[in-house]
Every structure is written in C-alpha cells, then in structure tokens.
Design an enzyme around this catalytic site. Structure first.
Site, mmCIF file in Angstrom:
data_model
loop_
_atom_site.group_PDB
_atom_site.id
_atom_site.type_symbol
_atom_site.label_atom_id
_atom_site.label_comp_id
_atom_site.label_asym_id
_atom_site.label_seq_id
_atom_site.Cartn_x
_atom_site.Cartn_y
_atom_site.Cartn_z
ATOM 1 N N GLU A 76 70.274 -18.554 64.717
ATOM 2 C CA GLU A 76 68.897 -18.577 64.218
ATOM 3 C C GLU A 76 68.147 -19.701 64.893
ATOM 4 O OE1 GLU A 76 68.503 -18.672 59.998
ATOM 5 O OE2 GLU A 76 69.396 -16.688 59.703
ATOM 6 N N GLU B 228 74.130 -19.653 54.914
ATOM 7 C CA GLU B 228 74.459 -20.963 55.479
ATOM 8 C C GLU B 228 75.363 -21.700 54.487
ATOM 9 O OE1 GLU B 228 70.374 -21.414 58.097
ATOM 10 O OE2 GLU B 228 70.366 -21.861 55.967
#
Length: 780
Positions: free
Chosen positions: A190, A121
């Site tokens: 996700e 991320e």
C-alpha cells in the site's frame, strides 16, 4: 491503510489470472516475483470493484494498463458478499468473478486480498492480544499455505510472518523496509497517493513529484512490487463507508479520479516513471544494488549484471539542489528527486521534472429539472413523506437499560430509536437539562415529538457528552432518541468491542425541585431502523407520497422524491446536495451514499500550494478548508435511464431539496510546462542513444476525450513563465513568437501535438538563462 469501509485481510495472495491459461506458475526469490520462470518487477494499482460499477470496470482497467500498471489489487468485500451469515451476494458491483475476468481480458494480473476477517495491518495491533497473537499468525499462515493455491501469500505490516509467507510494507514511503528473510522479495502493498476524506475534514492530496520520488526510491533500494493505494478510489456507495466518519467519496487523489477520469499530471508522470523503471528491469532483477555515497544526502544505486547496467541518482535533501559527479559525468539533481539512468549514463527521467500535461477540470452546474407528469406519476416536482418520530413499527421491543447499538441493529440500519415514556408531576422547571452520553456517532433528541437538539462526534472523538435544555410538561412525556452510526469502526485492537449508540448515562437534571433523575436503567423501547426503510421508500416506487403545493423544508426526518430529466451528453454526473442537512440519497433505488454537506472542515490547515519536497503525511497538503467536506455525490451514468429516473432523499436533520442541482464534470484546460533541462520523453529513449543524434525535451498535448481537437491556445510563453495551469503569466524573459508558433505547429485542429522545447524552435529571448515553455490550451 487504516480507516477503510470493508472487512480487512491479514492474508493476501498473488492470484495470477492469465487470459490464455489457468496454469501460470508463480514463485519468488529475493530479487523478484518469478512468473513462468521469468523474474518480473511489477507495478500494481488498487481498484476496488464495489467502489465503481461493472460498466466502468473495463475503462478503469484499460486506463490502468495504459498507465503502466501490471497488476490490479483489490480487497474481497465480505461485508457485501455475506452481509448475513450464509446469504451470499456476488451480483452487480459484487460480481468478483466478472471483475477478475475483466482484468484478465486486459492481460493484467490480479493481487487478491481474500481474508480472513481481521485487521489487515495486524502487526500494528498484535501486541494488544498478548500470547494469543503469535499462534493466530501461525494458524493463519498454515491455513493459507495448506490451500495449495500455487501462488505466494503475503502479510502486510507483519514483521514475524512465518515462512513462506512474505511480509510487506504499507506507508507513504517504503524504501527503508527490509523483508524478514533474505529469501523474500521486497514488496510495497500500500503506497498511499492521497488519503481518505472524512466528514468534517479537509481534502488531502499528494504532489506527484513526491509520489514519483517515493516509487523511484523503493525500486532504487531493491523493491520488486509496488502497489498504489488507490489507483482508482471510486465511491463508497450505500452505507459501505467506514471509519467512522469516512465520506462517500473515496477519490484518494488517485491517478484515475472518482468519476473514472485520468487525473493529470499524476497519471501521466507516474506512467513515465513506470516506463523508466521497466527500462531498468533486466539489471534490477539480476542483482543487488551497490550503494555509492555522492555527498551528504546524495547517493547512487548501481545495478550491474554482465553487460546490463542501471543506476539511480538520488538527492534526499528537502531544500538544496545539487550537482553530482558519477562515472565521469556531472548531473543536476533537484532537491527531493531521483534520476533514473537505464544505461548508467543517460538520464531518462527525473522525478521532479514533469513532462506530462496537466488538466483543469470543473463541475458545470445544471438545474435539476422535474420530468413531465405521466400516468404513472401525475404530479411533477417534489413529493414527500414524514418519517414518524419514535416507535412506529410492530417489531419494536422493550428492555431494561440502554443497549449498545451495533449488536442491537446488526448493522441492518444506521438508525436505532431509544424511546421512554416518563410521568412528571410538574412541568420540570425552566432549567431542566437532558444529559446524554453516547459511544457515537451522532444522535437527535425529541421531547414530545419536537426536536430538542442533536449531538455529533468527529473522526478524532466519536463519543458524545451533551447537555440539552428541554421543556417538559406535567404528566406524560415521551423522550425519543434517534442514535445513528456513520460507518463502523474497522481498525485498532479489539475494535469489534468498541461499540456505538447511547449507552448512557441519560440523566434529567434541574427538575423543579432541584432533583436529578437517572433514566439509564429504566425500561426503554427500541426500534431498529426507520419505517421508511421497511416500506422500501428508497426505491421511490412505494408509499403514499404527498404532493401538495406547499413542500415542507428544513424539517427533520423527511423523505423527499422527484422524477428528473437526465442531463444530456456522456460527461460524468454528480448531484450537488448543498442545501440539505444530513442523510442518504438514492437514484433509481441505488444508494449514492451518505450525504452531510452541513459538516464543514476546519478553517485552518490548508495552503495555496504544497511543496513536494520533504516527507509527506496526510495533513501536509490540504485543500477545501472552511467548506463542506463533500457536496458532490457521484451518479454513475449506467444507473440512469432515458426517462422515469427517480431521486429519493432521507433528510435527517432538515434541508431544502429545491436547492439541489446537477454538476457535470468537464475538462476546462490542458496545460504543460517543460524546461530546457527536462529529459526527453521516455518514449524517445532509444532514439536518444542513436550515435550522432541528440533528442531534447519535448512538450506534448493531447485532448482527454475521443473525437476532441485542440480548439484554442489560451496562453503560450517561452522564456521564464511563472504560475500554474490556469494561472500562467509571462516572466521577465519571453519570446514574442511563442503563441503563434504553438498555434501553427499542428496544435489547432489536432487531437494532439508535440513541440520541441528549444531555442531552435522559439529563438533565444534571454541568453545564459535556462528557459521553459508553458502552454494552456482548450479542447472541444
């Protein structure tokens, strides 16, 4: 997600592996991924191949497919494949090719998170890298596309992902996410259906009604691919758990639990959501939605393309139920729910109304039985070896000052010894204190071979600042500090520089003359790892094990071994390590992970029930407060042999291995609770639209294992029953015939049965009230 235990990836690619062809063509537009010219909405589920075993993979993948999953997503675990530069491992749990082929054999696609080595991320931390961040993003994108894989690449959480890379969303909800280009599809890489378990933390879970709401909202708002993180979480075998302080269990409250068992009603309700969304696929991939306000917190999203029409009706209020009017009809919408209408008219599913059965599972304790003595091992029962305190290996070395641990060990072991010989003119005084500061994650301090004390960090604060009262002697004193890691840091800006270990200062205070002695810059001797690790004690096949009748208990730095009898049957097995302190366990040479049953979760923070309504976060729904974070450790059946099975423990702080037992996972009860206001089962959608025929709600029960039948009905009530599975009770209104009717409607003796939830089946025990049927049954 954040604290994972593996190398995280900036770039993923959608690797479409078809069992009949290697030539699948994949592209995209803003409404869908396009596979061989066909627009597709895709449901994806994360299964990480090293967190289970090759023997488990086919079953996990088939259960995912049965649950409506189209795509299996996985990281590539470079810490497993290349733990040392240039030395590769793609065997056993690391056989990535076999895993991909197993997915292909089931007719599913693979979404491969291939790398390179960086925070996955990156968009959360790239600001910390200043002017270097953007060129790196562009380089990574250029490198990926230059490979000409023929499939799209994605960057999650990267708002400035350059074309043609698709930027995607991670989070508990992604309905408000918008790609950075109108030409790109909306992808949720996700979607968290739980959270990881930390040593010292409570167990997080997420109600399926909320997760179903999040998924429906995503597709309502133009979503094209949604991935569950995790669909099967599995186990952090070995030393693979990261964090730090992430536990060995990686269950994640996933639809398929750590042991490979379907978790109900989560798996079943999500399967129904997937079926409902797929009924709308033709309309969803053809056009953009038209959003219509139906009132405060109420809206409709309509997809209309020619004769195709699908609609989503949403109530995003977290308290109030609502009745809405849409296209000339009225619809009841529970708070925090979405109704799906594949024909813009009839409700096939509401996310807050569960048709799927639920299950109660439990672990049945079975004593750990030593195997009968054999010629190979003539001494049944526990044997042991004491790990030397301090420096015991020829490969030790000396350096001035205190070394950072990770760069010193290169992660070859959790352990690093710091040893110092110190001459004291007197006994140091009664008030002598050893002050130790460490970057984490824990340590044990020994003075002249005796444990003086320990220090432990936690997931919020890894660093340690500890004062230990110590007793010194006049003359030579040996200070041995055993520093240990509990998984490595793997997220955050510059996380690779955060370090671990006793970097100081280390100071003796309160000496007899009142002086202070800073030991930090003295010449310390270092040893990477344990002598028992070098002797391959985890295998159980080497070393001179002691087997005298008196077994040392509650002694630090002790290796234990026992040959045991495998519990019969084929139910999943765990080892209950209550009674032990902290360490690592191996079965037949395979590590089942770090254990730490003495690390308790906080007393506060848990509730008896969790309201699914309202935004979810990882601290909203917790259980297991005031208890050890993890006591049960999964032992895959495929790791066990008919005989000659060995359990080895390295006990770090002190424990009693005779308290260890097996825990066998079994399903106790099968339950369902369906009301008259529930939509019919999704599978009956076509029948429900036949002219002149109205299908009502239906309860279905099905035994979880092959060759099982429903052997008893423990509870049945039609009216206003209350409670949850295992705790149902009759309400003020209840049919006297419910139990006998359920028993007679082909349930007893059958592997499955279905019952119409209707007054036509049970009579009308109370008029003017919406009634429901609650049933609890057992299978054998």
């Amino acid at each position: 997600m954040k604290a994972t235990n593996i190398v995280l990836s900036l770039l993923w690619f959608l690797f479409v592996y078809a069992p009949s062809s290697f030539c699948t063509n994949v592209s995209y537009n803003h409404r869908a991924l396009v596979i061989d010219g066909k627009r597709r909405l895709l449901i994806s589920g994360s299964i990480h191949y090293p967190r289970s075993t090759p023997e488990m993979w086919p079953g996990l993948i088939q259960k995912s497919k049965d649950g409506g999953v189209d795509v299996i997503e996985t990281y590539v675990f470079w810490n497993l494949h290349e733990s040392l530069r240039g030395q590769y491992n793609f065997e056993g749990r690391g056989d990535l090719v076999k895993f991909v082929k197993t997915v292909a054999a089931a007719g599913l696609y693979v979404h491969l998170r291939i790398g390179p080595y960086v925070e996955n991320e990156y968009g959360d931390v790239d600001g910390a890298y200043g002017l270097g961040a953007k060129p790196y993003i562009n380089w990574a994108a250029s490198m990926a596309t230059s490979l000409d894989t023929g499939v799209p690449w994605v960057m999650c959480m990267q708002e400035d992902a350059p074309d043609p890379i698709i930027n995607t969303c991670n989070g508990f909800y992604c309905d408000e996410f918008t790609p950075n280009s109108k030409a790109k599809p909306k992808i949720w890489t996700e979607g968290y259906n739980g959270w990881f378990l930390y040593f010292g933390g409570a167990v997080a879970y997420r109600p399926v009604e909320d997760l179903a709401f999040a998924v429906a909202r995503f597709f309502q708002s133009g979503g094209t691919l949604q991935n569950y993180y995790m669909y099967h979480g599995g186990t952090n075998f070995g030393r693979s758990a990261g964090g730090p302080f992430v536990a060995s269990s990686y269950d994640y409250d996933a639809p398929i639990d750590e042991y490979g068992i379907i978790r109900q009603p989560k798996w079943g309700h999500l399967r129904d959501v997937h079926k409902a969304i797929k009924l709308c696929e033709g309309a969803l991939v053809a056009t953009d939605p038209k959003i219509i306000s139906l009132g405060p917190g109420l809206e409709a999203a309509v997809y209309k393309a020619g004769a195709k029409c699908a609609a989503f009706l949403a109530n995003v209020n977290s308290i109030s139920n609502a009745k809405v009017h849409f296209r000339g009809q009225s619809y009841d919408l529970p708070a925090w729910s979405v109704s799906i209408l594949p024909d813009c008219k009839n409700v096939v599913l509401n996310t807050a109304k569960i048709n799927s059965a639920s299950m109660i599972s439990s672990f049945v304790t079975e004593s750990l039985k030593p195997e009968v003595a054999s010629l190979e091992d003539p001494s049944p029962g526990w044997s042991w070896i004491s790990e030397p305190i301090g420096i015991s290996k020829a490969a030790s070395f000396a350096k001035l000052g205190l070394l950072e641990q990770i760069n010193t060990t290169a992660d070859r072991s959790d352990y690093l010894w710091y040893s110092l010989s110190l001459d004291i003119k007197d006994d140091g005084g009664a008030q002598t204190v050893l002050h130790i500061e460490s970057l984490g994650h824990a340590f044990h301090a020994f003075i002249n071979g005796k444990l003086a004390g320990s220090g432990t960090g936690n997931k919020e604060n890894y660093k340690l600042n500890v004062d230990l009262p110590v007793t010194l002697v006049a003359g030579k004193n040996i200070i041995d500090l055993l520093s240990l890691t509990v998984g490595l840091q793997n997220f955050g800006a510059f996380f690779d520089t955060w370090g671990a270990g006793i970097t100081g200062p280390v100071i003796l205070r309160g000496l007899k003359n009142g002086s202070t002695l800073n030991l930090s810059s003295q010449k310390w001797t270092y040893q990477v790892g344990l002598k028992g690790e070098d002797l391959d004690l985890p295998s159980g096949n080497s070393g001179q094990w002691n087997s005298q009748p008196t077994l040392p208990k509650n002694q630090p730095l002790t290796w234990y071994k026992i040959n045991f009898v495998v519990p019969s049957g084929n139910h999943p097995i765990a080892i209950d390590l209550m009674g032990m302190g902290k360490g690592e366990a191996w079965v037949n040479g395979q590590s089942i992970g770090r254990y730490w049953p003495t690390y308790f979760s906080p007393i506060d923070g848990c509730t008896n029930s969790c309201d699914y309504r309202g935004s979810y976060d990882s601290s909203k729904c917790l259980k297991n407060c005031g208890k050890p974070s993890q006591t049960l450790y999964h032992v895959p059946r495929s790791w066990l042999q008919p005989n000659n099975n060995t359990l080895v423990l390295f006990e770090e702080s002190g424990g009693d291995p005779t308290q260890i037992s097996f825990a066998i996972k079994k399903i106790e009860s099968l339950c369902s609770h369906v009301s008259e206001s529930h939509p019919p089962p999704v599978d009956l959608w076509n029948s429900d639209t036949e002219p002149g025929r109205k299908i009502g709600p239906e309860m279905s029960l099905e035994c979880p294992y092959p060759n099982q039948v429903i052997s008893s009905v423990k509870f049945a009530s039609f009216g206003t029953p209350q409670g949850t599975c295992g705790n149902f009770s009759h309400g003020q209104c209840s049919s006297n015939e419910a139990l006998s009717i359920v028993q007679k409607v082909a349930c007893i003796g059958s592997s499955s049965c279905s019952i119409q939830v209707s007054i036509n089946t049970f009579g009308n025990p109370c008029r003017g009230v919406t009634k429901s049927l609650a049933v609890e049954a057992a299978c054998t």
